[in-house]
Design a protein around this motif. Structure first.
Motif, short mmCIF file in Angstrom:
data_model
loop_
_atom_site.label_atom_id
_atom_site.label_comp_id
_atom_site.label_asym_id
_atom_site.label_seq_id
_atom_site.Cartn_x
_atom_site.Cartn_y
_atom_site.Cartn_z
N TYR A 1 0.81 -1.22 0.00
CA TYR A 1 0.00 0.00 0.00
C TYR A 1 0.84 1.27 0.00
O TYR A 1 0.69 2.14 -0.86
CB TYR A 1 -0.93 -0.02 1.21
CG TYR A 1 -1.91 1.13 1.24
CD1 TYR A 1 -3.08 1.07 0.51
CD2 TYR A 1 -1.66 2.27 2.00
CE1 TYR A 1 -4.00 2.13 0.53
CE2 TYR A 1 -2.56 3.32 2.03
CZ TYR A 1 -3.72 3.24 1.30
OH TYR A 1 -4.61 4.29 1.30
N GLN A 2 1.75 1.38 0.96
CA GLN A 2 2.55 2.61 1.08
C GLN A 2 3.47 2.80 -0.12
O GLN A 2 3.58 3.91 -0.66
CB GLN A 2 3.37 2.56 2.36
CG GLN A 2 4.10 3.88 2.67
CD GLN A 2 4.92 3.80 3.95
OE1 GLN A 2 5.41 2.73 4.31
NE2 GLN A 2 5.08 4.91 4.64
N TYR B 1 3.05 1.56 -3.14
CA TYR B 1 2.23 1.81 -4.33
C TYR B 1 1.85 3.29 -4.44
O TYR B 1 2.06 3.92 -5.48
CB TYR B 1 0.97 0.93 -4.27
CG TYR B 1 -0.03 1.22 -5.35
CD1 TYR B 1 0.14 0.72 -6.64
CD2 TYR B 1 -1.16 1.99 -5.09
CE1 TYR B 1 -0.79 0.98 -7.64
CE2 TYR B 1 -2.09 2.25 -6.08
CZ TYR B 1 -1.91 1.74 -7.36
OH TYR B 1 -2.82 2.01 -8.34
N TRP B 2 1.32 3.84 -3.37
CA TRP B 2 0.92 5.25 -3.39
C TRP B 2 2.13 6.17 -3.41
O TRP B 2 2.07 7.29 -3.94
CB TRP B 2 0.04 5.56 -2.19
CG TRP B 2 -1.35 5.01 -2.35
CD1 TRP B 2 -1.89 3.93 -1.73
CD2 TRP B 2 -2.36 5.52 -3.23
NE1 TRP B 2 -3.17 3.72 -2.15
CE2 TRP B 2 -3.49 4.68 -3.07
CE3 TRP B 2 -2.42 6.58 -4.13
CZ2 TRP B 2 -4.66 4.88 -3.79
CZ3 TRP B 2 -3.59 6.79 -4.84
CH2 TRP B 2 -4.70 5.95 -4.68
N LEU C 1 3.06 6.51 -7.05
CA LEU C 1 2.09 7.39 -7.71
C LEU C 1 2.35 8.86 -7.36
O LEU C 1 2.30 9.74 -8.22
CB LEU C 1 0.67 7.01 -7.32
CG LEU C 1 0.10 5.71 -7.90
CD1 LEU C 1 -1.33 5.51 -7.41
CD2 LEU C 1 0.12 5.75 -9.43
N VAL D 1 -1.18 13.70 -3.64
CA VAL D 1 -1.46 12.28 -3.46
C VAL D 1 -1.09 11.90 -2.03
O VAL D 1 0.02 12.18 -1.57
CB VAL D 1 -0.67 11.42 -4.46
CG1 VAL D 1 -0.92 9.93 -4.21
CG2 VAL D 1 -1.05 11.78 -5.89
N HIS D 2 -2.01 11.27 -1.33
CA HIS D 2 -1.76 10.93 0.08
C HIS D 2 -0.89 9.68 0.18
O HIS D 2 -1.20 8.64 -0.41
CB HIS D 2 -3.07 10.69 0.82
CG HIS D 2 -2.88 10.21 2.22
ND1 HIS D 2 -2.38 11.02 3.22
CD2 HIS D 2 -3.10 8.98 2.79
CE1 HIS D 2 -2.30 10.33 4.36
NE2 HIS D 2 -2.74 9.09 4.12
N VAL D 3 0.20 9.79 0.93
CA VAL D 3 1.08 8.66 1.22
C VAL D 3 1.18 8.53 2.74
O VAL D 3 1.53 9.49 3.42
CB VAL D 3 2.50 8.88 0.64
CG1 VAL D 3 3.38 7.68 0.94
CG2 VAL D 3 2.43 9.13 -0.86
#
Length: 385
Positions: free
Chosen positions: A240-241, A243-244, A247, A265-267
């Motif tokens: 998850y972390q 991947y974002w 992005l 974009v939220h990380v």
């Protein structure tokens, strides 16, 4: 009297490693700006004081580094019996009820809860290891490759590394191992020891993978081989972390959105190990290249300072600091780019963290001390005729 004071100050600044100090302060100052941007843009809590804490730690670290550059590094290493056991003792406190996890999902509890703040002892254990191991290598000298000396050096390197492994901080354990290996190699360890280790490496990795590593640790590596890990429930949480983060890193494109844009974009926990993704969003590809270039300059400058050290002790200290800085950068950027597993290694002078900021400045202070005292008969503040 006044003339002597000005002469001493001029003599101090003449020998100060100004290029290294300015480069480090620029990166650390940029970190404070990033923390302020994160808070102002609502990426983190509006009530967060982290940019103020980061600034205080920057100032504290810079002052300490300047003071250390004026003092002879030999005097620091002679006090190994104080800071060595002290750093080990602090680290062992993470196995007590004082242990603290800043992020509940973290695999390790590498911090100590002091009530008013938290402390990461492993950051200061790195400093203690660099100085004690550098002293150990210099004491051994030409007898480095004597079997008993080599065994004792390996024990010296294994103690802090195994403690950190037991702590569960895999990233920091790798940093300790790399520092140990680089310092030993630079000191002149014989190929009769290196070659057997290289030959045994595949077998050691097999044992590590099959017998030692836990399932969640293996998943951190296996997720790197997945084309679309977010579509696989087995890897979704771990990926998850990262991947974002990728992005977010690419969303800034060439020039970035700016430090005070409207949407990012939220990380998760972006201010820590994934701060580089925020640099990519704000300043784009060019900003990332600029930051990496300055970090590369800092590493190379430290390595260059090792070449002019007046003795083996100074050279060993610089190699230790260089290896620590370099592996931090490689592991952190590798995590962000998705070519290495997420193992919790901060980006030097950029990631949020007071312990890391101050400890890195102390290491820079050691290197600056080696640089300042590179002349055989040099003494800071001596009265030059």
């Amino acid at each position: 009297m006044v003339k002597k004071i000005f002469k001493a100050i001029w003599h101090y600044f003449r020998k100060l490693d100004k290029q290294l100090f300015i480069a480090v302060c620029l990166v650390a100052g940029f970190s404070v700006l990033l923390m302020y941007s994160l808070v102002q843009n609502g990426v983190t809590s509006k009530n967060s004081q982290m940019y103020k804490i980061q600034f205080i730690c920057l100032c504290t670290g810079a002052v300490v580094a300047l003071i250390m550059s004026a003092l002879d590094y030999h005097k620091f290493t002679k006090l190994w019996f104080l800071y060595g056991p002290g750093a080990l003792g602090l680290t062992l406190l993470t196995f007590t009820s004082l242990a603290y996890k800043p992020v509940e999902s973290a695999d390790d509890a590498a911090w100590i809860d002091l009530g008013f703040t938290t402390l990461q002892p492993s950051e200061f254990l790195k400093i203690a290891f660099i100085m004690t191991f550098a002293l150990h290598l210099s004491k051994v000298g030409d007898k480095l490759n004597h079997p008993m000396n080599t065994i004792l050096l390996c024990i010296h390197g294994a103690i802090p590394t195994l403690i950190i492994v037991a702590q569960g901080d895999d990233g920091t354990a790798i940093v300790f191992f790399v520092m140990f290996a680089c310092m030993l190699f630079a000191a002149g360890i014989s190929w009769k020891y290196i070659l057997p280790c290289v030959i045994a490496l595949p077998f050691a990795l097999w044992i590590l993978w099959t017998k030692i590593m836990q399932p969640h640790q293996k998943l951190r590596f296996l997720v790197l081989l997945e084309e679309d890990p977010m579509s696989n429930p087995e890897f979704a949480d771990i990926a998850y972390q990262q991947y974002w983060g990728k992005l977010a890193l690419g969303s800034g494109q060439l020039f970035g959105k700016g430090l005070f844009a409207e949407e990012y974009v939220h990380v998760p926990e972006v201010q820590n190990d994934f701060i580089f993704t925020y640099v990519g969003q704000c300043l784009g590809f060019l900003g990332c290249i600029g930051l990496v270039s300055v970090l590369a300059f800092i590493c190379l400058k430290i390595l260059a300072d090792s070449r002019i050290a007046k003795d083996e002790l100074g050279r060993n200290i610089c190699v230790g600091v260089f290896s620590m800085m370099f592996i931090h950068c490689v592991l952190n950027l590798g995590m962000v780019l998705g070519v290495m597993p997420v193992i919790g290694v901060p980006l030097p002078f950029v990631s949020q963290g007071g312990s890391s900021m101050v400890s890195m400045f102390i290491c820079i202070g050691l290197v600056m001390s080696v640089y300042s005292h590179s002349e055989k008969n040099y003494r800071v503040f001596y009265d030059a005729n």
